[in-house]
Every structure is written in structure tokens, then in C-alpha cells.
Motif scaffolding. Structure first.
Motif, PDB file in Angstrom:
ATOM      1  N   SER A  99      26.163  39.833  44.158  1.00  0.00           N
ATOM      2  CA  SER A  99      25.763  41.535  44.477  1.00  0.00           C
ATOM      3  C   SER A  99      26.716  42.721  44.692  1.00  0.00           C
ATOM      4  CB  SER A  99      24.311  41.349  45.218  1.00  0.00           C
ATOM      5  OG  SER A  99      24.833  41.551  46.689  1.00  0.00           O
ATOM      6  N   HIS A 100      28.109  42.655  45.304  1.00  0.00           N
ATOM      7  CA  HIS A 100      28.698  43.422  45.163  1.00  0.00           C
ATOM      8  C   HIS A 100      30.347  43.424  44.722  1.00  0.00           C
ATOM      9  CE1 HIS A 100      26.823  45.109  49.003  1.00  0.00           C
ATOM     10  NE2 HIS A 100      26.724  44.202  49.463  1.00  0.00           N
ATOM     11  N   ARG A 101      29.380  42.418  43.020  1.00  0.00           N
ATOM     12  CA  ARG A 101      30.395  42.125  41.988  1.00  0.00           C
ATOM     13  C   ARG A 101      30.960  43.152  41.065  1.00  0.00           C
ATOM     14  NH1 ARG A 101      29.077  38.239  37.575  1.00  0.00           N
ATOM     15  NH2 ARG A 101      30.576  39.444  35.948  1.00  0.00           N
ATOM     16  N   ASP A 102      32.126  43.499  40.909  1.00  0.00           N
ATOM     17  CA  ASP A 102      32.679  44.915  40.206  1.00  0.00           C
ATOM     18  C   ASP A 102      34.216  44.066  39.101  1.00  0.00           C
ATOM     19  OD1 ASP A 102      33.687  46.584  39.016  1.00  0.00           O
ATOM     20  OD2 ASP A 102      33.910  48.007  41.359  1.00  0.00           O
ATOM     21  N   ASP A 103      33.220  43.804  38.154  1.00  0.00           N
ATOM     22  CA  ASP A 103      34.077  44.117  37.202  1.00  0.00           C
ATOM     23  C   ASP A 103      35.324  44.553  36.862  1.00  0.00           C
ATOM     24  OD1 ASP A 103      33.422  41.537  37.723  1.00  0.00           O
ATOM     25  OD2 ASP A 103      32.032  41.490  35.669  1.00  0.00           O
ATOM     26  N   ARG A 104      36.006  45.366  37.102  1.00  0.00           N
ATOM     27  CA  ARG A 104      36.756  46.485  36.632  1.00  0.00           C
ATOM     28  C   ARG A 104      37.804  46.135  36.171  1.00  0.00           C
ATOM     29  NH1 ARG A 104      34.799  52.097  38.836  1.00  0.00           N
ATOM     30  NH2 ARG A 104      34.089  50.938  40.794  1.00  0.00           N
ATOM     31  N   ILE A 105      38.858  46.403  36.285  1.00  0.00           N
ATOM     32  CA  ILE A 105      40.305  45.633  36.063  1.00  0.00           C
ATOM     33  C   ILE A 105      41.046  47.158  36.156  1.00  0.00           C
ATOM     34  CG2 ILE A 105      40.326  43.855  35.041  1.00  0.00           C
ATOM     35  CD1 ILE A 105      41.229  44.824  32.628  1.00  0.00           C
ATOM     36  N   TRP A 106      40.160  48.078  36.500  1.00  0.00           N
ATOM     37  CA  TRP A 106      41.623  49.686  36.140  1.00  0.00           C
ATOM     38  C   TRP A 106      40.566  50.815  37.307  1.00  0.00           C
ATOM     39  CZ3 TRP A 106      46.834  49.891  35.757  1.00  0.00           C
ATOM     40  CH2 TRP A 106      47.055  48.834  35.762  1.00  0.00           C
ATOM     41  N   LEU A 107      40.800  51.213  37.910  1.00  0.00           N
ATOM     42  CA  LEU A 107      40.267  52.451  38.588  1.00  0.00           C
ATOM     43  C   LEU A 107      41.058  53.440  38.603  1.00  0.00           C
ATOM     44  CD1 LEU A 107      37.077  52.735  40.016  1.00  0.00           C
ATOM     45  CD2 LEU A 107      38.874  52.183  42.493  1.00  0.00           C
ATOM     46  N   GLY A 108      40.389  54.259  37.952  1.00  0.00           N
ATOM     47  CA  GLY A 108      41.662  55.405  37.234  1.00  0.00           C
ATOM     48  C   GLY A 108      42.625  54.737  37.052  1.00  0.00           C
ATOM     49  N   ASN A 109      43.914  55.384  37.643  1.00  0.00           N
ATOM     50  CA  ASN A 109      45.455  54.460  37.005  1.00  0.00           C
ATOM     51  C   ASN A 109      45.808  53.318  38.600  1.00  0.00           C
ATOM     52  OD1 ASN A 109      45.414  55.916  34.674  1.00  0.00           O
ATOM     53  ND2 ASN A 109      46.424  57.617  35.793  1.00  0.00           N
ATOM     54  N   VAL A 110      44.735  52.776  39.238  1.00  0.00           N
ATOM     55  CA  VAL A 110      45.266  51.697  40.016  1.00  0.00           C
ATOM     56  C   VAL A 110      44.752  50.751  39.098  1.00  0.00           C
ATOM     57  CG1 VAL A 110      44.657  51.289  41.646  1.00  0.00           C
ATOM     58  CG2 VAL A 110      44.869  53.798  41.900  1.00  0.00           C
ATOM     59  N   PRO A 111      45.298  49.253  39.667  1.00  0.00           N
ATOM     60  CA  PRO A 111      44.896  48.136  39.506  1.00  0.00           C
ATOM     61  C   PRO A 111      43.837  47.701  40.642  1.00  0.00           C
ATOM     62  CG  PRO A 111      46.982  47.854  39.343  1.00  0.00           C
ATOM     63  CD  PRO A 111      46.294  49.447  39.836  1.00  0.00           C
ATOM     64  N   GLN A 112      42.733  46.973  40.318  1.00  0.00           N
ATOM     65  CA  GLN A 112      41.355  47.009  40.599  1.00  0.00           C
ATOM     66  C   GLN A 112      40.651  45.170  41.459  1.00  0.00           C
ATOM     67  OE1 GLN A 112      39.580  49.044  41.575  1.00  0.00           O
ATOM     68  NE2 GLN A 112      37.590  47.839  42.573  1.00  0.00           N
ATOM     69  N   ASN A 113      40.874  44.211  40.459  1.00  0.00           N
ATOM     70  CA  ASN A 113      41.296  42.903  40.510  1.00  0.00           C
ATOM     71  C   ASN A 113      42.200  42.730  39.784  1.00  0.00           C
ATOM     72  OD1 ASN A 113      38.612  43.100  41.544  1.00  0.00           O
ATOM     73  ND2 ASN A 113      37.930  43.525  40.011  1.00  0.00           N
ATOM     74  N   MET A 114      42.470  41.687  40.206  1.00  0.00           N
ATOM     75  CA  MET A 114      43.652  40.759  39.548  1.00  0.00           C
ATOM     76  C   MET A 114      43.647  38.935  38.934  1.00  0.00           C
ATOM     77  SD  MET A 114      45.356  39.837  43.338  1.00  0.00           S
ATOM     78  CE  MET A 114      44.906  40.680  44.348  1.00  0.00           C
TER      79      MET A 114
END
Length: 119
Positions: A86-101
Motif C-alpha cells: 500500500s506504500h508502493r511507489d513505482d516512480r524512478i525520478w522525483l524531480g531530478n532526483v533518482p527515486q528507486n533503483m
């Protein structure tokens, strides 16, 4: 008296589901039940693989080879998935900052669903 019949599949209107949902808190969740969602998830994994130059993002397991072939790459949710996703976030960028890897399966299994700051 006429018999009620179920509508034929060709007569039913089908709505295409989007590849991912954007939640109120702006998290994005890929719909892995659809082909479009799985393709988007894979595209994001490809982008992370290129961004990280095919290197494991965690390198915390003794089995980690550091270099990962694309077919062995797994998606790591840096913020954890918790509460059955339920807290999953599949974004790979948050603005210009890498989000996941992208990580190897050994490191992903060792990290499990914990947050990075809890390792």
C-alpha cells in the motif's frame, strides 16, 4: 416470454485500463495485471539499468556480483513496500532526483520490504 441472455463479449464495451495509477499523494503504481502496466514497469526497469550503468544499486549481499545483466535485474522500492504494497511507489525520478533503483536479486531478497534507512 423472452429469455434473458448474457451479452456477447463483442457487444460489451471495453475500457482500456491505464498502465499506472497516480495516487492522491502523487505516488505512481504500475498496474501489473495489464500488459500495458507490465510493459511500463519493464520500461522503467530498463531506464534504471541504463541510469546505473548496469551496476547493482545496493551491493549489500556477499553474493552480489555488482554488474547485473538486464535479464537478472530486479526493481527495488527504496521507500519499502510495506502493508501489502500500500506504500508502493513505482516512480524512478522525483524531480531530478533518482527515486528507486535496480538491484540484483540477492540484494533485493536481503533488503526485503525494509526502507533503505532501516538497513
Amino acid at each position: 416470454m423472452s429469455a434473458l441472455a448474457f451479452p456477447k463479449p463483442r457487444d460489451q464495451k471495453t475500457r482500456k485500463k491505464p498502465a499506472f495509477k497516480v495516487m492522491q499523494d502523487l505516488r505512481e503504481i504500475c498496474d501489473l495485471t495489464t500488459l500495458a502496466g507490465r510493459m511500463e514497469y519493464s520500461r522503467r526497469l530498463d531506464e534504471m539499468w541504463e541510469r546505473q550503468k548496469s551496476m547493482c544499486g545496493l551491493q549489500i549481499s556477499t553474493h552480489c556480483t555488482k554488474y547485473i545483466p538486464r535479464v537478472r535485474a530486479t526493481y527495488d522500492h527504496s521507500g519499502g513496500r510495506g502493508l501489502n504494497g500500500s506504500h508502493r511507489d513505482d516512480r524512478i525520478w522525483l524531480g531530478n532526483v533518482p527515486q528507486n533503483m535496480m538491484v540484483c536479486s540477492w540484494c533485493n531478497a536481503l533488503k526485503a520490504s525494509k526502507r533503505l534507512e532501516n538497513l
